[in-house]
Design a protein around this motif. Structure first.
Motif, PDB file in Angstrom:
ATOM      1  N   THR A 228       0.993  -1.101   0.038  1.00  0.00           N
ATOM      2  CA  THR A 228      -0.087  -0.157   0.049  1.00  0.00           C
ATOM      3  C   THR A 228       0.812   1.255   0.054  1.00  0.00           C
ATOM      4  OG1 THR A 228      -0.153   0.074   2.465  1.00  0.00           O
ATOM      5  CG2 THR A 228      -1.872  -1.162   1.308  1.00  0.00           C
ATOM      6  N   THR A 229       0.354   2.425  -0.204  1.00  0.00           N
ATOM      7  CA  THR A 229       1.065   3.676  -0.037  1.00  0.00           C
ATOM      8  C   THR A 229       1.735   3.835   1.200  1.00  0.00           C
ATOM      9  OG1 THR A 229      -0.619   4.517  -1.579  1.00  0.00           O
ATOM     10  CG2 THR A 229       0.853   5.985  -0.456  1.00  0.00           C
ATOM     11  N   ARG A 230       1.027   3.694   2.215  1.00  0.00           N
ATOM     12  CA  ARG A 230       1.737   3.736   3.536  1.00  0.00           C
ATOM     13  C   ARG A 230       3.137   2.603   3.644  1.00  0.00           C
ATOM     14  NH1 ARG A 230      -2.045   3.364   8.668  1.00  0.00           N
ATOM     15  NH2 ARG A 230      -2.734   5.186   7.678  1.00  0.00           N
TER      16      ARG A 230
ATOM     17  N   GLN B  71       3.475   9.941   2.496  1.00  0.00           N
ATOM     18  CA  GLN B  71       2.319   9.052   1.492  1.00  0.00           C
ATOM     19  C   GLN B  71       2.121  10.051   0.294  1.00  0.00           C
ATOM     20  OE1 GLN B  71      -0.745   7.540   3.572  1.00  0.00           O
ATOM     21  NE2 GLN B  71       0.190   7.112   5.292  1.00  0.00           N
TER      22      GLN B  71
ATOM     23  N   ARG C  81      -4.570   0.453  -8.901  1.00  0.00           N
ATOM     24  CA  ARG C  81      -5.817   1.176  -8.119  1.00  0.00           C
ATOM     25  C   ARG C  81      -6.922   0.037  -7.723  1.00  0.00           C
ATOM     26  NH1 ARG C  81      -8.731   6.529  -9.896  1.00  0.00           N
ATOM     27  NH2 ARG C  81     -10.665   6.010  -8.854  1.00  0.00           N
ATOM     28  N   GLN C  82      -7.403   0.166  -6.581  1.00  0.00           N
ATOM     29  CA  GLN C  82      -8.341  -0.831  -5.838  1.00  0.00           C
ATOM     30  C   GLN C  82      -9.471   0.142  -5.477  1.00  0.00           C
ATOM     31  OE1 GLN C  82      -7.047  -3.456  -2.926  1.00  0.00           O
ATOM     32  NE2 GLN C  82      -9.013  -4.316  -2.676  1.00  0.00           N
ATOM     33  N   GLU C  83     -10.559  -0.080  -6.007  1.00  0.00           N
ATOM     34  CA  GLU C  83     -11.788   0.456  -5.195  1.00  0.00           C
ATOM     35  C   GLU C  83     -12.000   0.170  -3.705  1.00  0.00           C
ATOM     36  OE1 GLU C  83     -13.411   3.256  -6.675  1.00  0.00           O
ATOM     37  OE2 GLU C  83     -12.033   3.254  -8.668  1.00  0.00           O
ATOM     38  N   THR C  84     -12.454   0.907  -3.017  1.00  0.00           N
ATOM     39  CA  THR C  84     -13.041   0.549  -1.810  1.00  0.00           C
ATOM     40  C   THR C  84     -14.568   0.543  -1.590  1.00  0.00           C
ATOM     41  OG1 THR C  84     -12.937   2.725  -0.694  1.00  0.00           O
ATOM     42  CG2 THR C  84     -10.931   1.453  -0.731  1.00  0.00           C
TER      43      THR C  84
ATOM     44  N   ARG D 100     -13.340   6.539  -2.658  1.00  0.00           N
ATOM     45  CA  ARG D 100     -12.015   6.108  -1.944  1.00  0.00           C
ATOM     46  C   ARG D 100     -11.712   5.039  -2.834  1.00  0.00           C
ATOM     47  NH1 ARG D 100     -11.325   7.104   4.347  1.00  0.00           N
ATOM     48  NH2 ARG D 100     -12.246   9.272   4.248  1.00  0.00           N
TER      49      ARG D 100
ATOM     50  N   TRP E  91      -7.681   2.573  -2.892  1.00  0.00           N
ATOM     51  CA  TRP E  91      -6.378   2.208  -2.297  1.00  0.00           C
ATOM     52  C   TRP E  91      -5.376   2.044  -3.469  1.00  0.00           C
ATOM     53  CZ3 TRP E  91      -7.198  -2.075   1.774  1.00  0.00           C
ATOM     54  CH2 TRP E  91      -7.701  -1.304   3.036  1.00  0.00           C
ATOM     55  N   TRP E  92      -4.095   2.357  -3.305  1.00  0.00           N
ATOM     56  CA  TRP E  92      -3.168   2.047  -4.428  1.00  0.00           C
ATOM     57  C   TRP E  92      -2.326   1.164  -3.780  1.00  0.00           C
ATOM     58  CZ3 TRP E  92      -2.878   3.772  -9.234  1.00  0.00           C
ATOM     59  CH2 TRP E  92      -3.802   4.940  -9.439  1.00  0.00           C
ATOM     60  N   HIS E  93      -2.018   0.117  -4.719  1.00  0.00           N
ATOM     61  CA  HIS E  93      -1.034  -1.038  -4.200  1.00  0.00           C
ATOM     62  C   HIS E  93       0.216  -1.049  -5.102  1.00  0.00           C
ATOM     63  CE1 HIS E  93      -3.689  -2.812  -1.437  1.00  0.00           C
ATOM     64  NE2 HIS E  93      -4.661  -2.574  -2.265  1.00  0.00           N
TER      65      HIS E  93
END
Length: 108
Positions: free
Chosen positions: A1-3, A13, A29-32, A37, A39-41
């Protein structure tokens, strides 16, 4: 993840997002479930490749030297030197003297 990427690279970040936007780091990119929102992986291999990229490392070291106490002291010295040079130039041109005479005469 970005973190996780930010932790690995010791950056924020937001800087990771900048690397992705500039094309230096590929992300997926992954939708939540929360609307709007995402999440980026990132692949770990891509992050390690960036960590070993000579240009990235050189720029990062330059930035770290800039933020170090020695770098900040050098910047302050350069700013002071520029101020003195400008004051000396104005004195040579006589502008500083005219301003001083105006202040002493109460015209200011």
């Amino acid at each position: 993840t970005t973190r996780q990427v930010a932790w690995m690279l010791a950056i924020t970040q937001r800087s990771v997002m900048g690397l992705r936007r500039n094309g230096r780091l590929a992300g997926r990119r992954q939708e939540t479930l929360v609307h709007g929102r995402v999440w980026w992986h990132y692949r770990k291999a891509d992050v390690v490749a960036l960590m070993n990229d000579a240009k990235y490392c050189k720029n990062r070291r330059t930035y770290e030297r800039y933020l170090s106490p020695e770098g900040k002291a050098r910047l302050a010295e350069e700013a002071t030197a520029r101020e003195y040079a400008e004051l000396e130039q104005r004195t040579r041109e006589g502008a500083g003297r005219r301003a001083l005479e105006a202040v002493l005469a109460g015209v200011w």
